[in-house]
Design a protein around this motif. Structure first.
Motif, short mmCIF file in Angstrom:
data_model
loop_
_atom_site.label_atom_id
_atom_site.label_comp_id
_atom_site.label_asym_id
_atom_site.label_seq_id
_atom_site.Cartn_x
_atom_site.Cartn_y
_atom_site.Cartn_z
N ASP A 90 9.54 7.02 -32.92
CA ASP A 90 8.49 5.84 -32.60
C ASP A 90 7.20 6.78 -31.95
N GLU A 91 6.31 6.66 -32.63
CA GLU A 91 4.96 7.72 -32.33
C GLU A 91 4.60 7.21 -31.09
N PRO A 92 4.20 6.06 -30.77
CA PRO A 92 3.59 5.64 -29.56
C PRO A 92 4.40 5.95 -28.32
N THR A 93 5.61 5.83 -28.23
CA THR A 93 6.75 6.13 -27.23
C THR A 93 7.25 7.49 -27.26
N GLU A 94 7.23 8.33 -28.41
CA GLU A 94 8.25 9.35 -28.80
C GLU A 94 9.51 9.09 -28.60
N VAL A 123 0.87 -1.09 -0.10
CA VAL A 123 -0.09 0.16 -0.21
C VAL A 123 1.06 1.24 -0.01
N CYS A 124 2.02 1.33 0.92
CA CYS A 124 2.83 2.41 0.96
C CYS A 124 3.49 2.59 -0.45
N ALA A 125 4.05 1.37 -1.12
CA ALA A 125 4.72 1.58 -2.50
C ALA A 125 3.68 2.15 -3.55
N ALA A 126 2.51 1.82 -3.34
CA ALA A 126 1.42 2.09 -4.30
C ALA A 126 0.96 3.72 -4.02
N ILE A 127 1.03 4.16 -2.84
CA ILE A 127 0.68 5.59 -2.77
C ILE A 127 2.13 6.41 -3.06
N ALA A 128 3.17 5.87 -2.93
CA ALA A 128 4.40 6.59 -3.36
C ALA A 128 4.44 6.74 -5.07
N LEU A 129 4.34 5.52 -5.60
CA LEU A 129 4.17 5.66 -6.90
C LEU A 129 3.29 6.44 -7.48
N THR A 130 2.29 6.75 -7.06
CA THR A 130 0.98 7.39 -7.67
C THR A 130 1.12 8.80 -7.20
N ALA A 131 1.59 9.17 -5.88
CA ALA A 131 1.55 10.33 -5.49
C ALA A 131 2.97 11.36 -6.24
N PHE A 132 4.00 10.63 -6.42
CA PHE A 132 5.07 11.16 -7.20
C PHE A 132 5.17 10.59 -8.47
N PRO A 133 4.59 11.21 -9.38
CA PRO A 133 5.03 10.66 -10.70
C PRO A 133 6.11 11.02 -11.38
N ALA A 134 6.67 10.32 -12.20
CA ALA A 134 8.10 10.37 -12.95
C ALA A 134 8.11 11.72 -13.76
N ARG A 135 9.08 12.38 -13.50
CA ARG A 135 9.17 13.67 -14.46
C ARG A 135 10.31 13.57 -15.31
N HIS A 136 9.76 13.66 -16.50
CA HIS A 136 11.06 13.64 -17.45
C HIS A 136 11.18 14.81 -18.66
N GLY A 137 12.08 15.20 -19.05
CA GLY A 137 12.03 16.18 -20.15
C GLY A 137 11.90 15.46 -21.41
N PRO A 138 11.96 16.34 -22.64
CA PRO A 138 11.94 15.92 -23.82
C PRO A 138 12.94 15.12 -24.40
#
Length: 133
Positions: A118-122, A80-95
């Protein structure tokens, strides 16, 4: 012996079963099992000498059972803690990096370079053509 002779011998040896009343049977069953009704106290019998009047039989869970329950609860809390952490802090990535100027040294002989997205994954895909060199 014939079938009729065998049946007659079996029926002659048959004893009449005397059934006791259902209330007596269930009272005895409840007393032996340690089941206490709200209006009826458990009768202390030979099969349960350690129990007091009106107390049902209780068994403490074993050490291994308690450890498994604690381990399962800890694992569930961790998930439950891992699920909360993964959904609360989404990964931020640049272009994705762009390939503007591609240069290869003289050690890599090639016929050409092809860059595609690649269109789907850019994602950028770099193909280096080395066949026939």
């Amino acid at each position: 012996m014939k079938d009729k002779d065998i049946r007659s011998l079996l029926l002659d040896g048959k004893r009449e079963a005397k059934l006791r009343p259902a209330a007596d049977f269930w009272a005895d069953f409840r007393a032996r099992a340690g089941i206490v009704d709200s209006g009826q106290a458990c009768v202390r019998g030979a099969s349960a000498p350690n129990r007091g009047e009106g107390q049902p039989a209780t068994h403490r869970p074993s050490f291994i059972t308690r450890r498994r329950v604690v381990a399962a609860a800890a694992a569930a809390a961790l998930v439950v803690c891992a699920a909360i952490a993964l959904t609360a802090f989404p990964a931020r990535h640049g272009p994705a990096p762009a390939f503007n100027d591609i240069e290869f040294g003289p050690e890599l002989k090639h016929n050409g370079v092809f860059v595609t997205t690649d269109e789907p994954t850019e994602a950028k895909i770099l193909w280096v053509l080395t066949e026939g060199v």
